[in-house]
Write a protein that holds these residues in place. Structure first.
Motif, PDB file in Angstrom:
ATOM      1  N   GLU A 177      -8.790   3.310  -3.210  1.00 30.93           N
ATOM      2  CA  GLU A 177      -7.801   2.384  -3.718  1.00 30.93           C
ATOM      3  C   GLU A 177      -6.377   2.870  -3.477  1.00 30.93           C
ATOM      4  OE1 GLU A 177      -8.502   1.468  -7.802  1.00 30.93           O
ATOM      5  OE2 GLU A 177     -10.607   1.005  -7.453  1.00 30.93           O
ATOM      6  N   LEU A 178      -6.231   4.073  -2.960  1.00 32.22           N
ATOM      7  CA  LEU A 178      -4.915   4.665  -2.791  1.00 32.22           C
ATOM      8  C   LEU A 178      -4.069   3.851  -1.811  1.00 32.22           C
ATOM      9  CD1 LEU A 178      -3.035   7.025  -3.467  1.00 32.22           C
ATOM     10  CD2 LEU A 178      -4.043   8.280  -1.586  1.00 32.22           C
ATOM     11  N   GLU A 179      -4.619   3.461  -0.670  1.00 34.88           N
ATOM     12  CA  GLU A 179      -3.856   2.694   0.328  1.00 34.88           C
ATOM     13  C   GLU A 179      -3.457   1.332  -0.230  1.00 34.88           C
ATOM     14  OE1 GLU A 179      -5.498   2.470   4.252  1.00 34.88           O
ATOM     15  OE2 GLU A 179      -6.053   4.590   4.160  1.00 34.88           O
ATOM     16  N   LYS A 180      -4.346   0.730  -0.935  1.00 32.36           N
ATOM     17  CA  LYS A 180      -4.075  -0.574  -1.522  1.00 32.36           C
ATOM     18  C   LYS A 180      -2.901  -0.470  -2.489  1.00 32.36           C
ATOM     19  CE  LYS A 180      -6.382  -4.065  -4.275  1.00 32.36           C
ATOM     20  NZ  LYS A 180      -7.531  -4.429  -5.022  1.00 32.36           N
ATOM     21  N   THR A 183       0.513  -0.004  -0.521  1.00 30.71           N
ATOM     22  CA  THR A 183       1.016  -1.244   0.065  1.00 30.71           C
ATOM     23  C   THR A 183       1.537  -2.175  -1.015  1.00 30.71           C
ATOM     24  OG1 THR A 183      -1.212  -2.105   0.108  1.00 30.71           O
ATOM     25  CG2 THR A 183      -0.343  -1.260   2.175  1.00 30.71           C
ATOM     26  N   GLU A 184       0.880  -2.224  -2.134  1.00 35.53           N
ATOM     27  CA  GLU A 184       1.353  -3.050  -3.242  1.00 35.53           C
ATOM     28  C   GLU A 184       2.706  -2.572  -3.709  1.00 35.53           C
ATOM     29  OE1 GLU A 184      -1.273  -3.314  -6.619  1.00 35.53           O
ATOM     30  OE2 GLU A 184      -2.838  -4.233  -5.440  1.00 35.53           O
ATOM     31  N   ALA A 185       2.891  -1.279  -3.749  1.00 31.14           N
ATOM     32  CA  ALA A 185       4.146  -0.704  -4.220  1.00 31.14           C
ATOM     33  C   ALA A 185       5.237  -0.994  -3.228  1.00 31.14           C
ATOM     34  CB  ALA A 185       4.003   0.799  -4.435  1.00 31.14           C
ATOM     35  N   LEU A 186       4.943  -1.007  -1.935  1.00 26.59           N
ATOM     36  CA  LEU A 186       5.954  -1.282  -0.922  1.00 26.59           C
ATOM     37  C   LEU A 186       6.307  -2.759  -0.885  1.00 26.59           C
ATOM     38  CD1 LEU A 186       4.807   1.027   2.011  1.00 26.59           C
ATOM     39  CD2 LEU A 186       6.810   1.318   0.599  1.00 26.59           C
TER      40      LEU A 186
END
Length: 192
Positions: A177-180, A183-186
């Motif tokens: 879930e780290l990549e998800k 991207t949400e944070a960006l």
């Protein structure tokens, strides 16, 4: 090298400091004291009392009598002298024995006091060693207790860290879930 006699001036030149006049002065003092305190006998009446008689036989008889009297007096003086010397010897022996007895008593007293002091020191040493041993045992117990407490504290700190780590690890993000999340944070950046 020629040998010369030891004249007073030569001795003074060689170093009068090496000579000791002290012994001469003490001997002369003793000699002077003896001369001052000694009582001399009265001169004998037969000294210078000889008058030569006319008859040679009478002179011979008087001379023989004079010699006998002189021999008797000398014998009497010798006996007195021997008696006086013997009395001095006995007195000296008595004083020496009294001094030895006093020294022996003083030595025994000193030995007794020394033995008592040694006993007291031994008792003090024994008490000191006992107190020292107790102090060492107490320090050892304190160190052991401190070591146990330190070990217990270390264990408690480890447990607390483990618990904290366990609590924090429940909030961690899984690697999937780290990549998800990144991207949400960006994408969904919230202005500050």
């Amino acid at each position: 090298m020629a040998f010369t006699t030891n004249t007073p001036s030569r001795l003074m030149r060689q170093g009068a400091s090496s000579l000791s006049f002290r012994s001469f002065s003490t001997e002369s003092t003793h000699h002077r004291y003896h001369q001052e305190t000694h009582s001399f006998l009265e001169p004998e009446s037969y000294i210078n009392s000889w008058e030569a008689p006319k008859d040679p036989k009478d002179a011979e008889r008087k001379l023989a009598q004079l010699r006998r009297d002189y021999a008797k007096k000398v014998s009497h003086y010798r006996k007195d002298y021997i008696h006086e010397i013997e009395m001095l010897r006995v007195e000296k022996q008595r004083k020496d024995e009294a001094r030895l007895l006093a020294e022996r008593a003083a030595n025994e007293e000193r030995r007794r006091l020394k033995a008592e002091a040694a006993k007291v020191r031994a008792e003090e040493r024994k008490i000191f060693q006992e107190e020292f041993r107790k102090t060492l045992m107490k320090e050892r117990e304190e160190k052991l207790e401190h070591w146990r407490m330190t070990g217990q504290k270390r264990e408690d700190e480890k447990k607390a860290r483990k618990k904290l780590l366990h609590e924090q690890s429940s909030l961690w993000i899984e690697p999937k879930e780290l990549e998800k999340k990144i991207t949400e944070a960006l994408v969904d950046s919230t202005p500050l």
